[in-house]
Design an enzyme around this catalytic site. Structure first.
Site, short mmCIF file in Angstrom:
data_model
loop_
_atom_site.label_atom_id
_atom_site.label_comp_id
_atom_site.label_asym_id
_atom_site.label_seq_id
_atom_site.Cartn_x
_atom_site.Cartn_y
_atom_site.Cartn_z
CG ASN A 191 -7.14 -1.71 -0.13
OD1 ASN A 191 -5.98 -1.51 -1.08
ND2 ASN A 191 -6.71 -1.72 1.03
CB CYS A 242 -0.88 -0.03 1.29
SG CYS A 242 -1.72 -1.66 1.33
CG HIS A 299 -3.56 2.51 0.71
ND1 HIS A 299 -3.74 1.90 -0.29
CD2 HIS A 299 -3.98 1.81 1.76
CE1 HIS A 299 -4.27 0.81 -0.19
NE2 HIS A 299 -4.40 0.59 1.07
#
Length: 340
Positions: A295, A115, A265
Site C-alpha cells: 500500500n 489514499c 486505491h
C-alpha cells in the site's frame, strides 16, 4: 475552456526490500503464508534512513523526464501530494522545484492527503489547466510511511510501502493521453483519529511518547507513530465507496458497461475484494497491482494505472477511486484520447 489530460506517468521505488520472510522473522507468530493471505502483499520497498520525500520526488521526476522526453522548462506548476514533508515549513514542493532545476516562474505547493490524494491532485491540476493558469502541471505523489511506523507494529508494517510517482497534466493531448472527466468528492472529518499520527503537529506535540501494549504484551500504539483503526477504516470504505461509484458514473453519464477498468486505491487484498463485490464489479474489470509494492498511499493509484496501461490493450474509460485517511474519498473517470 481548455480540457485537461494525463500525458504520462512514471514511478520510483526505493532500493530497500521488506518481504514477508523478513517480517516473519521479526514476528514469528505471523507466517509468510498468513501475511500474504491477509494482505495480498509479498514485498514492499522502503526508503533509506536519509532518503526524504523530497529526494524521492526528485528521483521520480527525473525518471519521468527521461522516460517521456519532456522539457523541464515547459513545466509551469508543481503539485506535491504528501503526508510526510521534508519540513513542517517550508513547503517541500519549493525544494523539489530547485533540485529539479525547474523555471523560477513555476507555481509550487504541497497538499496533505493520503489514499485519496491522487484523485484530488488530478482535480487540482485540472482546475489549473482548464482555467488557463497553467499548461503543464507536474503532479507528484510521495510518501515514506516507513518513517512513521513503529518497528513493533506488525499490522501497519505488513501493509505500507514507500514510493513516489509523477504525472503530467496538460491541455495538449497526445495519442497516449487520457482526458480527465468529472469528479465526485467526499469527506467525513469525524473519523480523523482513525488513521493518525497524534504527536505530529501543533495540537499535541511532545518530544517523545512511550509504546503502549495490551495485557498480553501486544503492541497497541505510540502517539509519535502511525495509528490505524482498521475496522473503522474498513467500515468507512465499505459504506462510502459503492455510492461514490454510482455518483461518479451518473455525473459522467456513464454506466458500468462503459467502463473498461476500475482502479481503486490499493489498500489490501481483502478490502479490495470486499468492495469489488459490494460494488458488483466484474473481477476481470477490477485491476489490482500491489503484491510487489504494498500500500503506497497516494502513489498506489498512479502505479496501478501505469501498469494497467502497459499491460492491457483494451483500455478506454477508467474509473479511479481513492479513499482513506481524513477520512476522505474521491472518484473520477479518465477517457482515452481520440484524435479527430
Amino acid at each position: 475552456m481548455f480540457k485537461a489530460y494525463i500525458d504520462g506517468i512514471s514511478y520510483y521505488l526505493p532500493k530497500n526490500s521488506l518481504d514477508n520472510a523478513s517480517i516473519s522473522l521479526d514476528h514469528p507468530e505471523w507466517s509468510i503464508e498468513k501475511i500474504a493471505e491477509k494482505t495480498g502483499i509479498s514485498n514492499r520497498w522502503i526508503a533509506d534512513k536519509d532518503e526524504s520525500v523530497g529526494d524521492m520526488a526528485v528521483k521520480a521526476a527525473n525518471k519521468f523526464f527521461e522516460e517521456n522526453n519532456i522539457n523541464k522548462d515547459e513545466i509551469d506548476f508543481l503539485l506535491l501530494c504528501t503526508q510526510n514533508p521534508d519540513y513542517t515549513l517550508p513547503t517541500t514542493a519549493c525544494i523539489v522545484q530547485d533540485k529539479l532545476g525547474l523555471p523560477k516562474t513555476v507555481g509550487a505547493l504541497d497538499f496533505n492527503l493520503g489514499c485519496s490524494g491522487y484523485v484530488y491532485g488530478l482535480g487540482l491540476a485540472k482546475g489549473l489547466v482548464v482555467t488557463g493558469q497553467a499548461k503543464k502541471v507536474l503532479l507528484i505523489t510521495a510518501d515514506v510511511y516507513s518513517k512513521i511506523i513503529n518497528e513493533k507494529d506488525k499490522s501497519n508494517k505488513t501493509l505500507f510501502g514507500d514510493a513516489a510517482t509523477v504525472s503530467l497534466i496538460t491541455n495538449e493531448p497526445t495519442a497516449d493521453s487520457f482526458e480527465i472527466l468529472d469528479f465526485c468528492y467526499g469527506t467525513d472529518g469525524s473519523g480523523y483519529d482513525n488513521l493518525i499520527v497524534k504527536n505530529s503537529g501543533t495540537n499535541k506535540y511532545s518530544e517523545s511518547t512511550p509504546d503502549e501494549f495490551d495485557e498480553n504484551g501486544k503492541y497497541i500504539s505510540n502517539d509519535s507513530c502511525l495509528f490505524m483503526d482498521g475496522t473503522k477504516i474498513f467500515n468507512f470504505t465499505a459504506f462510502n465507496v459503492p455510492p461514490m461509484i454510482k455518483d461518479v458514473l451518473a455525473k459522467n453519464t456513464m454506466m458500468d458497461s462503459d467502463i473498461s477498468y476500475y482502479v481503486f486505491h490499493q489498500a489490501n487484498a481483502f478490502m479490495l475484494d470486499f468492495i469489488r463485490k459490494r460494488c458488483k464489479i466484474e473481477e476481470d474489470k477490477f485491476f489490482v497491482s500491489m503484491n510487489d509494492v504494498g500500500n503506497t498511499v497516494s502513489s498506489s493509484i498512479p502505479i496501478a494505472l501505469k501498469r494497467l496501461v502497459n499491460e492491457k490493450s483494451d483500455v478506454f474509460n477508467i474509473l479511479l477511486c481513492g479513499f482513506g485517511v481524513g477520512l476522505s474519498i474521491g472518484g473520477v473517470i479518465i477517457k482515452k484520447y481520440e484524435s479527430r
